[in-house]
Motif scaffolding. Structure first.
Motif, PDB file in Angstrom:
ATOM      1  N   ILE A 142       0.821  -1.210   0.000  1.00 26.58           N
ATOM      2  CA  ILE A 142       0.000   0.000   0.000  1.00 26.58           C
ATOM      3  C   ILE A 142       0.854   1.257   0.000  1.00 26.58           C
ATOM      4  CG2 ILE A 142      -1.656   1.324   1.390  1.00 26.58           C
ATOM      5  CD1 ILE A 142      -2.954  -1.391   2.077  1.00 26.58           C
ATOM      6  N   GLU A 143       1.945   1.250   0.720  1.00 29.69           N
ATOM      7  CA  GLU A 143       2.810   2.425   0.765  1.00 29.69           C
ATOM      8  C   GLU A 143       3.375   2.737  -0.621  1.00 29.69           C
ATOM      9  OE1 GLU A 143       2.180   0.833   4.692  1.00 29.69           O
ATOM     10  OE2 GLU A 143       2.941  -0.116   2.865  1.00 29.69           O
ATOM     11  N   ALA A 144       3.792   1.695  -1.351  1.00 29.38           N
ATOM     12  CA  ALA A 144       4.321   1.903  -2.700  1.00 29.38           C
ATOM     13  C   ALA A 144       3.232   2.396  -3.648  1.00 29.38           C
ATOM     14  CB  ALA A 144       4.937   0.613  -3.223  1.00 29.38           C
ATOM     15  N   LEU A 145       2.032   1.845  -3.510  1.00 27.80           N
ATOM     16  CA  LEU A 145       0.912   2.293  -4.338  1.00 27.80           C
ATOM     17  C   LEU A 145       0.570   3.749  -4.054  1.00 27.80           C
ATOM     18  CD1 LEU A 145      -1.398  -0.850  -4.108  1.00 27.80           C
ATOM     19  CD2 LEU A 145      -0.169  -0.062  -6.136  1.00 27.80           C
ATOM     20  N   CYS A 146       0.630   4.110  -2.784  1.00 30.31           N
ATOM     21  CA  CYS A 146       0.344   5.490  -2.408  1.00 30.31           C
ATOM     22  C   CYS A 146       1.333   6.446  -3.062  1.00 30.31           C
ATOM     23  CB  CYS A 146       0.376   5.622  -0.889  1.00 30.31           C
ATOM     24  SG  CYS A 146      -0.136   7.236  -0.289  1.00 30.31           S
ATOM     25  N   ARG A 147       2.610   6.088  -3.021  1.00 25.15           N
ATOM     26  CA  ARG A 147       3.631   6.942  -3.633  1.00 25.15           C
ATOM     27  C   ARG A 147       3.481   7.018  -5.148  1.00 25.15           C
ATOM     28  NH1 ARG A 147       6.833   4.257   0.301  1.00 25.15           N
ATOM     29  NH2 ARG A 147       7.569   2.770  -1.268  1.00 25.15           N
ATOM     30  N   ALA A 148       2.910   5.971  -5.751  1.00 21.29           N
ATOM     31  CA  ALA A 148       2.763   5.926  -7.209  1.00 21.29           C
ATOM     32  C   ALA A 148       1.498   6.626  -7.703  1.00 21.29           C
ATOM     33  CB  ALA A 148       2.775   4.476  -7.687  1.00 21.29           C
ATOM     34  N   GLY A 149       0.635   7.073  -6.784  1.00 25.39           N
ATOM     35  CA  GLY A 149      -0.535   7.829  -7.222  1.00 25.39           C
ATOM     36  C   GLY A 149      -1.877   7.268  -6.827  1.00 25.39           C
ATOM     37  N   ALA A 150      -1.918   6.259  -5.939  1.00 28.21           N
ATOM     38  CA  ALA A 150      -3.207   5.726  -5.480  1.00 28.21           C
ATOM     39  C   ALA A 150      -3.987   6.798  -4.740  1.00 28.21           C
ATOM     40  CB  ALA A 150      -2.978   4.519  -4.566  1.00 28.21           C
ATOM     41  N   ARG A 151      -5.309   6.810  -4.942  1.00 30.93           N
ATOM     42  CA  ARG A 151      -6.165   7.754  -4.225  1.00 30.93           C
ATOM     43  C   ARG A 151      -7.202   7.036  -3.363  1.00 30.93           C
ATOM     44  NH1 ARG A 151      -5.473  12.836  -6.247  1.00 30.93           N
ATOM     45  NH2 ARG A 151      -6.400  13.418  -4.248  1.00 30.93           N
ATOM     46  N   ALA A 152      -7.276   5.710  -3.486  1.00 34.81           N
ATOM     47  CA  ALA A 152      -8.152   4.874  -2.675  1.00 34.81           C
ATOM     48  C   ALA A 152      -7.690   3.440  -2.877  1.00 34.81           C
ATOM     49  CB  ALA A 152      -9.616   5.041  -3.072  1.00 34.81           C
ATOM     50  N   LEU A 170      -7.380  -1.151   6.092  1.00 33.81           N
ATOM     51  CA  LEU A 170      -7.922   0.054   6.719  1.00 33.81           C
ATOM     52  C   LEU A 170      -6.838   0.787   7.507  1.00 33.81           C
ATOM     53  CD1 LEU A 170     -11.350  -1.373   7.901  1.00 33.81           C
ATOM     54  CD2 LEU A 170     -11.075   0.637   6.440  1.00 33.81           C
ATOM     55  N   ARG A 171      -6.036   0.038   8.265  1.00 40.30           N
ATOM     56  CA  ARG A 171      -4.993   0.670   9.082  1.00 40.30           C
ATOM     57  C   ARG A 171      -3.919   1.307   8.205  1.00 40.30           C
ATOM     58  NH1 ARG A 171      -5.525  -4.216  11.790  1.00 40.30           N
ATOM     59  NH2 ARG A 171      -3.522  -4.954  10.966  1.00 40.30           N
ATOM     60  N   ARG A 172      -3.434   0.561   7.233  1.00 41.71           N
ATOM     61  CA  ARG A 172      -2.349   1.086   6.403  1.00 41.71           C
ATOM     62  C   ARG A 172      -2.859   2.138   5.422  1.00 41.71           C
ATOM     63  NH1 ARG A 172       1.096  -4.269   4.932  1.00 41.71           N
ATOM     64  NH2 ARG A 172       2.331  -2.760   3.710  1.00 41.71           N
ATOM     65  N   GLY A 173      -4.114   2.000   4.989  1.00 38.46           N
ATOM     66  CA  GLY A 173      -4.699   3.045   4.172  1.00 38.46           C
ATOM     67  C   GLY A 173      -4.834   4.340   4.950  1.00 38.46           C
ATOM     68  N   MET A 174      -5.198   4.234   6.227  1.00 33.46           N
ATOM     69  CA  MET A 174      -5.314   5.421   7.077  1.00 33.46           C
ATOM     70  C   MET A 174      -3.976   6.132   7.186  1.00 33.46           C
ATOM     71  SD  MET A 174      -6.715   5.611  11.023  1.00 33.46           S
ATOM     72  CE  MET A 174      -5.730   4.175  11.464  1.00 33.46           C
ATOM     73  N   ASP A 175      -2.890   5.377   7.303  1.00 35.05           N
ATOM     74  CA  ASP A 175      -1.557   5.983   7.391  1.00 35.05           C
ATOM     75  C   ASP A 175      -1.215   6.768   6.129  1.00 35.05           C
ATOM     76  OD1 ASP A 175      -1.251   4.858   9.889  1.00 35.05           O
ATOM     77  OD2 ASP A 175      -0.129   3.113   9.168  1.00 35.05           O
ATOM     78  N   CYS A 176      -1.766   6.337   4.989  1.00 33.50           N
ATOM     79  CA  CYS A 176      -1.488   7.000   3.709  1.00 33.50           C
ATOM     80  C   CYS A 176      -2.591   7.971   3.294  1.00 33.50           C
ATOM     81  CB  CYS A 176      -1.311   5.957   2.609  1.00 33.50           C
ATOM     82  SG  CYS A 176       0.095   4.855   2.832  1.00 33.50           S
TER      83      CYS A 176
END
Length: 275
Positions: A142-152, A170-176
């Motif tokens: 999830i962290e890598a996806l977040c850096r690559a442009g994930a919005r959900a 849910l937990r890791r999404g909340m962090d991002c």
């Protein structure tokens, strides 16, 4: 520079608490003013649109679209899908991850983000897979996806039966800062029971783990009641409904003169109470 005067339409803007006849003035692509009817004075060079009898709305947001990009672009792609969105008044769409390959890693997501940047006609928010391959067994990075442009995050039509996986997302999404979008369906159950139970289980996961939850294509009265109850308790949850579940019921299937593939859908059509 010429301006656009949208005159006499019924402006419906929940954020501005507006629901009445107003004139809207647009200049260089931005709203310059919203005034009571008759207060706007266009110049000869300005464009005037008579909106009498029409609704004037903010750009709509579709939380659940399938752009089929990559790998399934014979059906849809970023360009055609966002042109259709723009034609329908949608200025933001959230695209699902059931592509080929699945949108579950940094490399595939970055390529999609580049295509969006070049080809999209409206704002596109990618929702990559919360589990690898949409299998619900192992969490995506999830962290890598977040850096690559994930919005959900979403496993879309597959659902997330493993509550440990959902809780971790849910937990890791909340962090991002990412919401988790869930298809609520309990495997092996009848359609109504499947949705109600899965919705309640997802809400329990939200209460136990934190984060933000969005329940996709709610169909049953029971699932909606569960979401309402959670919102009253202060949980950060939202939900969506499809046009066909708003307008049709199982009675329309029985009334059909023969098998109609347009009435075959998941989740299936419900009762009048569900509608």
């Amino acid at each position: 520079m010429a301006r656009l005067f949208i005159l006499g339409g019924r402006v419906v803007d929940p954020a501005g608490r507006l629901n009445r006849s107003m004139d809207v003035i647009v200049s260089s692509g931005l709203i310059e003013a919203v005034r009571r009817p008759g207060g706007a004075r266009p110049r000869k060079s300005d464009r005037v649109l008579d909106a009498s009898g029409l609704l004037v709305l903010p750009g709509l947001i579709d939380m659940h679209v399938h752009l089929r990009d990559p790998g399934m672009t014979a059906a849809e792609d970023v360009h055609s899908g966002t042109r259709a969105a723009a034609a329908g008044g949608f200025t933001t769409v959230v695209c699902m991850p059931n592509t080929r390959p699945v949108l579950d890693n940094r490399e595939v997501l970055k390529k999609l983000v580049n295509r969006i940047r070049k080809k999209a006609r409206v704002r596109v928010l990618p929702a990559p897979a919360l589990s690898l391959g949409l299998r619900g067994k192992r969490l995506s990075n999830i962290e890598a996806l977040c850096r690559a442009g994930a919005r959900a995050l979403s496993d879309d039509g597959i659902g997330t039966a493993d509550r440990k996986i959902l809780g971790a997302a849910l937990r890791r999404g909340m962090d991002c800062g990412l919401s988790v979008l869930v298809h609520c369906e309990e495997p092996g159950q009848s359609a109504r029971v499947a949705e109600d139970r899965a919705t309640r289980a997802a809400l329990r996961a939200l209460a136990e783990n934190g984060g933000r939850l969005h329940v996709q294509h709610v169909r049953t009265a029971g699932a909606l009641a569960a979401v309402r109850s959670a919102k009253r308790r202060g949980l950060p949850v939202s939900c969506e409904v499809t046009p066909h579940h708003l307008f049709l019921t199982a009675r329309d299937v029985r009334a059909s003169s023969g098998p109609d593939p347009n009435l075959k859908m998941n989740p299936p059509l419900g009762t009048e109470r569900d509608r």
